[in-house]
Enzyme design. Structure first.
Site, PDB file in Angstrom:
ATOM      1  CG  HIS A  19      -1.873   1.149   1.250  1.00  0.00           C
ATOM      2  ND1 HIS A  19      -3.209   0.980   1.571  1.00  0.00           N
ATOM      3  CD2 HIS A  19      -1.728   2.474   0.994  1.00  0.00           C
ATOM      4  CE1 HIS A  19      -3.835   2.152   1.511  1.00  0.00           C
ATOM      5  NE2 HIS A  19      -2.941   3.070   1.157  1.00  0.00           N
ATOM      6  CG  LEU A  22       4.919   5.477  -5.665  1.00  0.00           C
ATOM      7  CD1 LEU A  22       5.240   4.601  -6.871  1.00  0.00           C
ATOM      8  CD2 LEU A  22       6.162   5.656  -4.796  1.00  0.00           C
ATOM      9  CE  LYS A 104      -7.744   1.783  -1.099  1.00  0.00           C
ATOM     10  NZ  LYS A 104      -6.600   2.583  -0.710  1.00  0.00           N
ATOM     11  CG  HIS A 141     -10.057   4.452   3.050  1.00  0.00           C
ATOM     12  ND1 HIS A 141      -8.883   5.112   3.339  1.00  0.00           N
ATOM     13  CD2 HIS A 141     -10.933   4.842   4.005  1.00  0.00           C
ATOM     14  CE1 HIS A 141      -9.051   5.867   4.414  1.00  0.00           C
ATOM     15  NE2 HIS A 141     -10.290   5.729   4.838  1.00  0.00           N
ATOM     16  CG  HIS A 179      -5.238   2.312   5.606  1.00  0.00           C
ATOM     17  ND1 HIS A 179      -6.575   2.151   5.825  1.00  0.00           N
ATOM     18  CD2 HIS A 179      -5.133   3.160   4.552  1.00  0.00           C
ATOM     19  CE1 HIS A 179      -7.240   2.868   4.944  1.00  0.00           C
ATOM     20  NE2 HIS A 179      -6.395   3.481   4.151  1.00  0.00           N
ATOM     21  CG  LEU A 226      -8.296  10.404   7.363  1.00  0.00           C
ATOM     22  CD1 LEU A 226      -9.114  11.108   6.287  1.00  0.00           C
ATOM     23  CD2 LEU A 226      -9.123  10.269   8.643  1.00  0.00           C
ATOM     24  CG  ASP A 254      -1.864   4.834   3.955  1.00  0.00           C
ATOM     25  OD1 ASP A 254      -1.954   5.207   2.772  1.00  0.00           O
ATOM     26  OD2 ASP A 254      -2.598   5.268   4.864  1.00  0.00           O
TER      27      ASP A 254
HETATM   28  C1  NCD Z   1      -3.889   8.876   1.895  1.00  0.00           C
HETATM   29  C2  NCD Z   1      -3.423   9.920   0.881  1.00  0.00           C
HETATM   30  O1  NCD Z   1      -3.024  11.003   1.291  1.00  0.00           O
HETATM   31  O2  NCD Z   1      -3.434   9.621  -0.310  1.00  0.00           O
HETATM   32  N1  NCD Z   1      -4.005   9.497   3.179  1.00  0.00           N
HETATM   33  C3  NCD Z   1      -4.055   8.888   4.383  1.00  0.00           C
HETATM   34  O3  NCD Z   1      -4.233   9.568   5.384  1.00  0.00           O
HETATM   35  N2  NCD Z   1      -3.925   7.584   4.520  1.00  0.00           N
HETATM   36  C4  NCD Z   1      -5.174   8.269   1.420  1.00  0.00           C
HETATM   37  C5  NCD Z   1      -5.559   6.981   2.111  1.00  0.00           C
HETATM   38  O4  NCD Z   1      -4.824   5.983   2.041  1.00  0.00           O
HETATM   39  O5  NCD Z   1      -6.603   6.919   2.749  1.00  0.00           O
HETATM   40 ZN    ZN Z   2      -3.370   5.018   1.427  1.00  0.00          ZN
HETATM   41 ZN    ZN Z   3      -6.963   4.881   2.720  1.00  0.00          ZN
END
Ligand code: NCD
Ligand code: ZN
Ligand code: ZN
Length: 354
Positions: A19, A22, A104, A141, A179, A226, A254
């Site tokens: 996860h 980039l 996704k 998610h 996550h 998140l 993540d």
């Molecule tokens: C991620 C993002 O910024 O792309 N942010 C996060 O807080 N995890 C999006 C996501 O994975 O939910």
């Molecule tokens: Zn993410």
């Molecule tokens: Zn997410």
């Protein structure tokens, strides 16, 4: 393996990050270089603007990523499509032959760049049915977005209201709950039958920190992601799950960069940047649990087995050494600065390569 305190170095294969964000354009120089230092493969998230929701966008994105891999490194980007209105059953039919690894689903409004996500799970049913038939994994998610549900409850409510019915309706669909952040998620993953193809990724921030880190002594935007950090009981449950040797739990950082000014803002973006040193962060967490010997399978094997992409005989080139060091205050990020997760704090571990 000697007891954890006596371990001074781990020599592991490069990790798989299941996860990873980039981003795009100039950001790729930083993100691809950082991740490819320690990862040999990564599932690349499609929440760009516009979202990666067709094959051409995915092909172009992959080509941009490849251009940014530093010379001499092997890094494979496993591409995903973003489940928007533009995804049709025909798209799913062609997905595998067009080099798409997974799809996704961001429930609309759940997180960064999820505005084009689909709010109604029922509306996705034809797509999920085709994915189940074709063996295309669904990455989720897992948070509800109902305004009356407390932000700390959104994952648990998602499991009960959305995931459990979805599982019942599509028993053969391969699902990764991304996550995970709660004891409830761990309990759910432990409760399902062995044959069921459900797994979960776990981030370094959710293994190392609870919501006090975010909120005590002042609000700390660089710990805001998140799903949001939860309480200590949740963190402990995640740490126990990650270090238990149960193959349903595997690594997904993540890592989600946002420029410093977008985080330090009256409406700051969600996401923690861990790609700079993720293996060292995980080592710190596994050490706390006295389970450094469990890191290799969590980082290099369980996810690959789940997705059926395990390979033999990869080289052990990643060294994670016990060496106290301070995480830098900031990193260059195109024309901006990026604050890495746990910036200016000390870690016991450092990553190096053979
Ligand atoms: C991620 C993002 O910024 O792309 N942010 C996060 O807080 N995890 C999006 C996501 O994975 O939910
Ligand atoms: Zn993410
Ligand atoms: Zn997410």
């Amino acid at each position: 393996m000697p007891p954890n305190q006596q371990i001074t170095e781990l020599t592991l294969p490069l990790f798989d990050d299941f996860h990873l964000h980039l981003r795009a354009g100039n950001a790729l120089k930083r993100t691809v270089s950082d991740a490819s230092f320690w990862a040999r493969r990564a599932i690349v998230m499609p929440n760009l603007q516009p979202p990666v929701d067709n094959f051409d966008l995915a092909d172009n994105y992959r080509a941009d990523i490849i251009k940014n891999i530093p010379a001499g490194r092997n890094f494979e980007a496993l591409m995903t499509l973003y489940l928007s209105e533009n995804i049709k059953t025909d798209t799913v039919k062609q997905a595998k032959e067009r080099g798409i690894f997974a799809i996704k689903w961001y429930p609309k409004g759940a997180t960064t760049n999820s505005e084009q996500g689909i709010s109604s799970v029922q509306a996705c049913y034809p797509i999920f049915a085709e994915m189940e038939k074709r063996g295309v994994p669904l990455l989720i998610h897992g948070e509800v977005t109902d305004t009356d549900i407390d932000i700390f409850e959104r994952e648990a409510v998602f499991i009960d209201r959305v995931l459990i019915p979805l599982r019942r309706d599509f028993p053969a669909l391969q699902i990764t709950l991304e996550h995970i952040t709660t004891a409830r998620a761990v309990e759910y993953l432990l409760s399902i039958p062995e044959a069921e193809k459900t797994a979960a990724t776990i981030t370094p921030q959710h293994l190392l920190f609870n919501r006090n880190q975010l909120l005590v002594g002042g609000i700390k935007p660089h710990f805001y992601c998140l799903p949001i950090l939860k309480c200590e009981t949740d963190r402990k449950a995640l740490l126990q799950a990650a270090t238990s040797g149960n193959p349903r739990f595997f690594l997904g950082t993540d890592s989600a960069p946002h420029a410093q000014h977008k985080k330090e803002n009256s409406c700051g973006c969600a996401g923690c940047y861990s790609a700079w040193n993720a293996p060292a962060l995980y080592a710190q967490a596994f050490e706390e649990a006295g389970a450094l010997d469990k890191l290799e399978n969590f980082a290099c094997k369980f996810g690959a087995d789940f997705y059926d992409i395990a390979t033999e005989n990869y080289e052990r080139v990643l060294k994670i050494s016990r060496e106290e060091n301070t995480i830098p205050a900031n990193l260059d990020y195109a024309e901006d600065k990026l604050i890495p997760l746990f910036a200016e704090n000390k870690l016991n571990w450092q990553i190096k390569k053979n």
